[in-house]
Each structure stands twice: as structure tokens, then as C-alpha cells.
Write a protein that holds these residues in place. Structure first.
Motif, mmCIF file in Angstrom:
data_model
loop_
_atom_site.group_PDB
_atom_site.id
_atom_site.type_symbol
_atom_site.label_atom_id
_atom_site.label_comp_id
_atom_site.label_asym_id
_atom_site.label_seq_id
_atom_site.Cartn_x
_atom_site.Cartn_y
_atom_site.Cartn_z
ATOM 1 N N LEU A 18 0.824 -1.208 0.000
ATOM 2 C CA LEU A 18 0.000 0.000 0.000
ATOM 3 C C LEU A 18 0.860 1.260 0.000
ATOM 4 O O LEU A 18 0.516 2.257 -0.648
ATOM 5 C CB LEU A 18 -0.951 0.002 1.201
ATOM 6 C CG LEU A 18 -2.118 -0.975 1.114
ATOM 7 C CD1 LEU A 18 -2.868 -1.030 2.448
ATOM 8 C CD2 LEU A 18 -3.056 -0.598 -0.009
ATOM 9 N N LEU A 21 2.127 1.760 -3.553
ATOM 10 C CA LEU A 21 1.039 2.269 -4.394
ATOM 11 C C LEU A 21 0.738 3.735 -4.064
ATOM 12 O O LEU A 21 0.461 4.543 -4.962
ATOM 13 C CB LEU A 21 -0.214 1.412 -4.226
ATOM 14 C CG LEU A 21 -0.105 -0.026 -4.760
ATOM 15 C CD1 LEU A 21 -1.323 -0.843 -4.330
ATOM 16 C CD2 LEU A 21 0.067 -0.044 -6.263
ATOM 17 N N GLY A 22 0.803 4.096 -2.796
ATOM 18 C CA GLY A 22 0.578 5.487 -2.399
ATOM 19 C C GLY A 22 1.677 6.415 -2.888
ATOM 20 O O GLY A 22 1.409 7.534 -3.352
ATOM 21 N N HIS A 51 -4.156 2.295 -5.825
ATOM 22 C CA HIS A 51 -3.997 2.506 -4.390
ATOM 23 C C HIS A 51 -5.336 2.383 -3.667
ATOM 24 O O HIS A 51 -5.434 1.713 -2.634
ATOM 25 C CB HIS A 51 -3.368 3.881 -4.123
ATOM 26 C CG HIS A 51 -3.155 4.148 -2.673
ATOM 27 N ND1 HIS A 51 -3.956 4.997 -1.962
ATOM 28 C CD2 HIS A 51 -2.240 3.648 -1.807
ATOM 29 C CE1 HIS A 51 -3.551 5.018 -0.707
ATOM 30 N NE2 HIS A 51 -2.506 4.206 -0.591
ATOM 31 N N GLY A 93 -2.436 -4.628 -7.894
ATOM 32 C CA GLY A 93 -1.971 -3.251 -7.873
ATOM 33 C C GLY A 93 -1.112 -2.924 -9.080
ATOM 34 O O GLY A 93 -1.278 -1.879 -9.723
#
Length: 131
Positions: A18, A21-22, A51, A93
Motif C-alpha cells: 500500500l 502504491l501510495g 492505491h 496493484g
């Protein structure tokens, strides 16, 4: 490793996914000078959706994984669920962030996540009602 340590491993790995992705969203926001929303850049929109989708689906599975550990599930079962979740969310993702439209990463990641949710949901309910 104890069951809770194994669950912690997969919680940590999925938080890193995460985070990546952020950071990808931030990178596109800076390069396109878009402070809110997705503007008109399709790559920023893909990054945001990759995200957001991870943020929508990952927490429920991680909560279930920790509950499994707390309820005394076998360490290998936690590993199996954790590996599946981590691979699913990673390839999903990547699939969403890297390509427009349907692709293998998106399909497999979504399918694996849905199956995982079914297994975790049914398993936790059965454990709750049967002890």
C-alpha cells in the motif's frame, strides 16, 4: 514463528504494498501538478485506483488474518492465506497501475482476493458458531 508473528509478517508486507502504491500516486501528482482528484492524466487515475482498490480490499483480509492467529489457526494456514493475499494484492496493484483496461494481473489479483474473502469469511463464521 508464532501464529501472531506470521500474521504480523503479512500485515507488514501488505502495508509496504500500500505504501508503494501510495508513493506512486504522489509521484504522479507531483509530476502533473494535480493536488486533488485525478485531473486529466490517465496514468494518475490508474495510480489512484490501484492505491484505492488496495486500501478498500486489503484491510478486511488483514483483520481476518490476525483473527485467525488469535483464534489459534495453524501457522501454515496463516502462511497460505498471507502469501495468497500478498501475491494477489501485489499483482492486482501492478496490473491496475501499469495498464489500461482488463489484464491478467488485474483479473488474477481480483479473483484471488475474492476467493480469499470467501474462505476467510466462511471460515471465521464457522469457527464462531462451532467453536
Amino acid at each position: 514463528m508464532t501464529a501472531l508473528q506470521v500474521a504480523s509478517l503479512y500485515v507488514g508486507l501488505n502495508l509496504v504494498i500500500l505504501l508503494i502504491l501510495g508513493i506512486n500516486v504522489i509521484r504522479y501528482r507531483v509530476s502533473t501538478k494535480t493536488s486533488l482528484g485525478v485531473g486529466t492524466d490517465p496514468a494518475l487515475e490508474r495510480a489512484c485506483r490501484a492505491h484505492a482498490n488496495g486500501a478498500e480490499w486489503t484491510p478486511g483480509a488483514l483483520i481476518a488474518l490476525v483473527l485467525m492467529a488469535m483464534l489459534g489457526a495453524p501457522v501454515m494456514a496463516i502462511h497460505a492465506i498471507g502469501v495468497t493475499l500478498t501475491v494477489a494484492r501485489g499483482i492486482h496493484g501492478y496490473g491496475v497501475a501499469s495498464k489500461d483496461g482488463p489484464n491478467l494481473g488485474r483479473f488474477l489479483g481480483a479473483l484471488m482476493t475474492l476467493v480469499l474473502y470467501a474462505v476467510l469469511g466462511v471460515g471465521l463464521v464457522l469457527h464462531a458458531v462451532t467453536g
